[in-house]
Scaffold this motif. Structure first.
Motif, PDB file in Angstrom:
ATOM      1  N   ILE A  19       0.999  -1.350   0.331  1.00  0.00           N
ATOM      2  CA  ILE A  19      -0.102   0.234   0.419  1.00  0.00           C
ATOM      3  C   ILE A  19       0.991   1.431   0.252  1.00  0.00           C
ATOM      4  CG2 ILE A  19      -1.631   1.674   1.213  1.00  0.00           C
ATOM      5  CD1 ILE A  19      -2.846  -1.460   2.078  1.00  0.00           C
ATOM      6  N   VAL A  20       2.039   1.298   0.990  1.00  0.00           N
ATOM      7  CA  VAL A  20       3.032   2.556   0.532  1.00  0.00           C
ATOM      8  C   VAL A  20       3.167   2.778  -0.447  1.00  0.00           C
ATOM      9  CG1 VAL A  20       4.720   3.782   1.833  1.00  0.00           C
ATOM     10  CG2 VAL A  20       2.928   2.238   3.599  1.00  0.00           C
ATOM     11  N   SER A  21       3.702   1.550  -0.753  1.00  0.00           N
ATOM     12  CA  SER A  21       4.975   1.413  -2.672  1.00  0.00           C
ATOM     13  C   SER A  21       3.284   2.217  -3.273  1.00  0.00           C
ATOM     14  CB  SER A  21       5.037  -0.017  -2.490  1.00  0.00           C
ATOM     15  OG  SER A  21       6.083  -0.315  -1.505  1.00  0.00           O
ATOM     16  N   LEU A  22       2.477   1.977  -3.329  1.00  0.00           N
ATOM     17  CA  LEU A  22       1.775   2.558  -4.459  1.00  0.00           C
ATOM     18  C   LEU A  22       1.570   3.582  -4.338  1.00  0.00           C
ATOM     19  CD1 LEU A  22      -0.947  -0.475  -4.121  1.00  0.00           C
ATOM     20  CD2 LEU A  22       0.209  -0.209  -6.425  1.00  0.00           C
ATOM     21  N   MET A  23       1.249   4.225  -2.815  1.00  0.00           N
ATOM     22  CA  MET A  23       1.699   6.250  -2.611  1.00  0.00           C
ATOM     23  C   MET A  23       2.855   6.345  -3.110  1.00  0.00           C
ATOM     24  SD  MET A  23       0.974   7.287   0.960  1.00  0.00           S
ATOM     25  CE  MET A  23      -0.178   6.540   1.277  1.00  0.00           C
ATOM     26  N   GLY A  24       3.954   5.710  -2.980  1.00  0.00           N
ATOM     27  CA  GLY A  24       5.081   6.513  -3.576  1.00  0.00           C
ATOM     28  C   GLY A  24       5.134   5.912  -5.044  1.00  0.00           C
ATOM     29  N   ALA A  25       4.262   5.538  -5.810  1.00  0.00           N
ATOM     30  CA  ALA A  25       4.254   5.675  -6.874  1.00  0.00           C
ATOM     31  C   ALA A  25       4.000   6.239  -7.589  1.00  0.00           C
ATOM     32  CB  ALA A  25       3.950   3.791  -7.305  1.00  0.00           C
ATOM     33  N   PHE A  26       2.189   6.661  -6.848  1.00  0.00           N
ATOM     34  CA  PHE A  26       1.703   7.996  -7.774  1.00  0.00           C
ATOM     35  C   PHE A  26       2.063   9.013  -7.127  1.00  0.00           C
ATOM     36  CE2 PHE A  26      -0.859  11.229  -5.935  1.00  0.00           C
ATOM     37  CZ  PHE A  26      -2.842  11.414  -7.493  1.00  0.00           C
ATOM     38  N   LEU A  27       3.165   9.503  -6.039  1.00  0.00           N
ATOM     39  CA  LEU A  27       3.793  10.616  -6.060  1.00  0.00           C
ATOM     40  C   LEU A  27       5.019  10.001  -7.154  1.00  0.00           C
ATOM     41  CD1 LEU A  27       4.125  10.682  -2.269  1.00  0.00           C
ATOM     42  CD2 LEU A  27       2.922  11.827  -3.271  1.00  0.00           C
ATOM     43  N   ALA A  28       5.397   9.299  -6.995  1.00  0.00           N
ATOM     44  CA  ALA A  28       6.370   9.842  -8.046  1.00  0.00           C
ATOM     45  C   ALA A  28       5.693   9.488  -9.941  1.00  0.00           C
ATOM     46  CB  ALA A  28       7.637   8.339  -8.560  1.00  0.00           C
ATOM     47  N   SER A  29       4.598   8.830  -9.741  1.00  0.00           N
ATOM     48  CA  SER A  29       3.972   9.731 -11.254  1.00  0.00           C
ATOM     49  C   SER A  29       3.438  10.271 -11.607  1.00  0.00           C
ATOM     50  CB  SER A  29       2.466   9.045 -11.433  1.00  0.00           C
ATOM     51  OG  SER A  29       1.978   9.467 -10.606  1.00  0.00           O
ATOM     52  N   ASN A  30       3.435  10.352 -13.224  1.00  0.00           N
ATOM     53  CA  ASN A  30       3.056  12.257 -14.291  1.00  0.00           C
ATOM     54  C   ASN A  30       1.628  13.019 -13.674  1.00  0.00           C
ATOM     55  OD1 ASN A  30       5.482  11.902 -15.291  1.00  0.00           O
ATOM     56  ND2 ASN A  30       4.356  10.491 -17.079  1.00  0.00           N
ATOM     57  N   TYR A  31       0.958  12.445 -12.650  1.00  0.00           N
ATOM     58  CA  TYR A  31      -0.578  12.606 -11.818  1.00  0.00           C
ATOM     59  C   TYR A  31       0.451  13.665 -11.153  1.00  0.00           C
ATOM     60  CZ  TYR A  31      -2.489   9.188 -15.056  1.00  0.00           C
ATOM     61  OH  TYR A  31      -3.145   8.328 -15.950  1.00  0.00           O
ATOM     62  N   SER A  32       0.908  12.933 -10.075  1.00  0.00           N
ATOM     63  CA  SER A  32       1.227  14.634  -9.247  1.00  0.00           C
ATOM     64  C   SER A  32       2.497  14.905  -9.590  1.00  0.00           C
ATOM     65  CB  SER A  32       1.666  13.784  -7.664  1.00  0.00           C
ATOM     66  OG  SER A  32       2.059  12.749  -7.325  1.00  0.00           O
ATOM     67  N   ASN A  33       3.798  14.193  -9.665  1.00  0.00           N
ATOM     68  CA  ASN A  33       4.998  14.732  -9.999  1.00  0.00           C
ATOM     69  C   ASN A  33       6.000  15.205  -8.637  1.00  0.00           C
ATOM     70  OD1 ASN A  33       7.282  14.212 -11.897  1.00  0.00           O
ATOM     71  ND2 ASN A  33       7.074  16.401 -12.502  1.00  0.00           N
ATOM     72  N   LEU A  34       5.276  14.351  -7.156  1.00  0.00           N
ATOM     73  CA  LEU A  34       6.241  15.164  -6.305  1.00  0.00           C
ATOM     74  C   LEU A  34       7.556  14.162  -5.682  1.00  0.00           C
ATOM     75  CD1 LEU A  34       2.810  15.593  -4.045  1.00  0.00           C
ATOM     76  CD2 LEU A  34       4.348  17.309  -5.178  1.00  0.00           C
TER      77      LEU A  34
END
Length: 445
Positions: A19-34
């Motif tokens: 779950i936390v890895s998926l959160m990191g994947a979302f933060l690194a994706s083009n949607y958030s780019n954080l």
């Protein structure tokens, strides 16, 4: 303990990581780019230099004693055996499946280096909360579990930041050498194409040939003179090539002689220098310092306890070290996005790593622990025996992802390997934990 209950206990920590890895994947994706690439690299260095050393030191000092080190002497040997046996299995995978040269170290690392830190700290105490286990009182079990897990994490960190660190760094060197060789080959190919495209003006005729402007005898004389000139040019070129070859051979012989005269002490000193660099990694230093403070009573009393004069050091280390697990797990997800986008790792390599980590290695681990117990090397504590078996069954250490970021090699392939090995880890840990507890409950060890 039933199978489904054990499955839930073993799966929850893995699901938390996912779950936390998926959160990191979302933060690194083009949607958030954080978490862009530069931020991921900087965060990796921060975990390597600050978070991980503080976490290891704080855990060791708080839970370890000299008596523990003496009675648990087999644990360092057991962890060493997990790395040795896993490394041999990974080497076989490399020899059979032949991955790209710069991925060989990564494959061996994922087969040999288990997650001996955060997963052990989560799983082993959680086992104590369940009824029907052979581990005794819950409170005493959790206290012992935390001590076992802390020592496992510290020793695992030592081996990971020496042996695994060396493997990943060697892969990085191979990758850079491969890039240099490819660049040189491309440059040579381009130069050869330019030479091929250049016209040979000596063999081309003029707009008016000799037969149109001169008589035949004069043309023959000109041809003979041209042939003599051409032969002189060829002889000159041959002499030049022979001179260059002789000069090159002499230079190479001189270089070989210089290499032969290199002293043995110089080579040994270079090897010791490399080992010193790896041993001076911040997490490795934290292991040594934590062991010294934990095993030395008067040093431990300086920083542990409500009346300890330097307790602020331990409090600060715990505060900073608390960011280790979430940061490493977020980084795992951030690196995962790169692997899903462009990695071309072969399915056979994934199957080979999974087969080694979750089938061969746990089976060998049972044989090793049972053999050591029959020889009287182990204390009669079921939880300790369970931990020794579990160390052969864990998914790859997440610090491998940190190392691939540090050396900029195999990040994408590492992400894909982590994705599948951690997905398989939940059922694998549940099944093998069931087998381990059955062995301990039936006194078959």
């Amino acid at each position: 303990m039933g199978f489904w209950t054990l499955l839930e206990v073993a799966s929850m920590p893995i699901l938390q990581v996912l779950i936390v890895s998926l959160m990191g994947a979302f933060l690194a994706s083009n949607y958030s780019n954080l978490l862009p690439l530069d931020t991921l690299a900087a965060l990796n260095k921060l975990v390597f230099v600050v978070f991980s050393p503080c976490y290891i030191f704080a855990s060791l000092v708080q839970t370890l004693t000299l008596e523990d080190l003496i009675s648990w002497w087999f644990m360092p040997l057991n962890i060493l055996l997990t790395f040795v046996v896993g490394g041999l299995l990974g080497w076989l995978v490399v020899k059979i499946l032949r991955p790209k040269p710069h991925l060989e170290g990564l494959i061996i690392a994922t087969c040999s280096s288990g997650n001996l830190g955060n997963l052990v700290i989560i799983i082993v105490p959680a086992i104590c909360n369940e009824s029907g286990t052979p581990f005794g009182d819950t409170k005493a079990c959790r206290s012992a579990a935390l001590s076992y897990a802390s020592l496992s994490m510290a020793l695992g960190g030592f081996f990971i930041w020496t042996y695994t660190y060396h493997l990943v760094r060697t892969s990085s060197m191979k990758f850079k050498a491969l890039e240099v060789a490819q660049a040189q080959a491309q440059a040579q190919a381009q130069a050869q194409q330019e030479i091929t495209k250049t016209p040979n003006k000596d063999l081309e005729g003029d707009s008016q040939t000799c037969l149109l402007t001169k008589d035949k005898a004069q043309c023959d004389d000109d041809d003979h003179h041209h042939e003599y000139d051409h032969l002189d040019l060829v002889v000159s070129e041959i002499n030049s090539v022979e001179h260059k070859f002789t000069t090159t051979s002499t230079t190479q012989q001189n270089q070989a002689a210089e290499l032969e005269h290199t002293s043995l002490w110089s080579r040994v000193s270079q090897l010791l220098h490399k080992i010193r660099e790896e041993l001076l990694a911040p997490p490795t230093i934290a292991v040594f310092v934590g062991l010294v403070f934990g095993a030395t009573k008067w040093l431990k009393n300086l920083i542990i306890g409500p009346s300890a004069p330097l307790r602020v050091i331990q409090d600060s280390a715990q505060l900073v070290g608390g960011g280790t697990l979430p940061c490493i797990t977020l980084l795992l997800g951030g690196n995962l996005t790169q692997g899903l986008r462009s990695s071309n790792i072969k399915p056979s390599l994934l199957g080979g790593v999974i087969f080694c980590r979750y089938i061969l290695l746990p089976g060998i681990g049972i044989l090793i622990v049972r053999g050591a117990n029959h020889l009287g090397f182990l204390p009669s504590e079921p939880l300790f025996l369970y931990l020794l078996m579990l160390q052969f069954t864990l998914p790859p250490a997440m610090n491998i992802g940190t190392m691939t970021q540090l050396f900029n090699v195999g990040q994408e392939e590492c992400s894909v390997l982590f994705l599948w090995t951690y997905l398989v880890a939940a059922p694998a840990l549940a099944i093998w934990s069931t087998i381990f507890i059955w062995i301990l409950s039936s006194s078959n060890v």
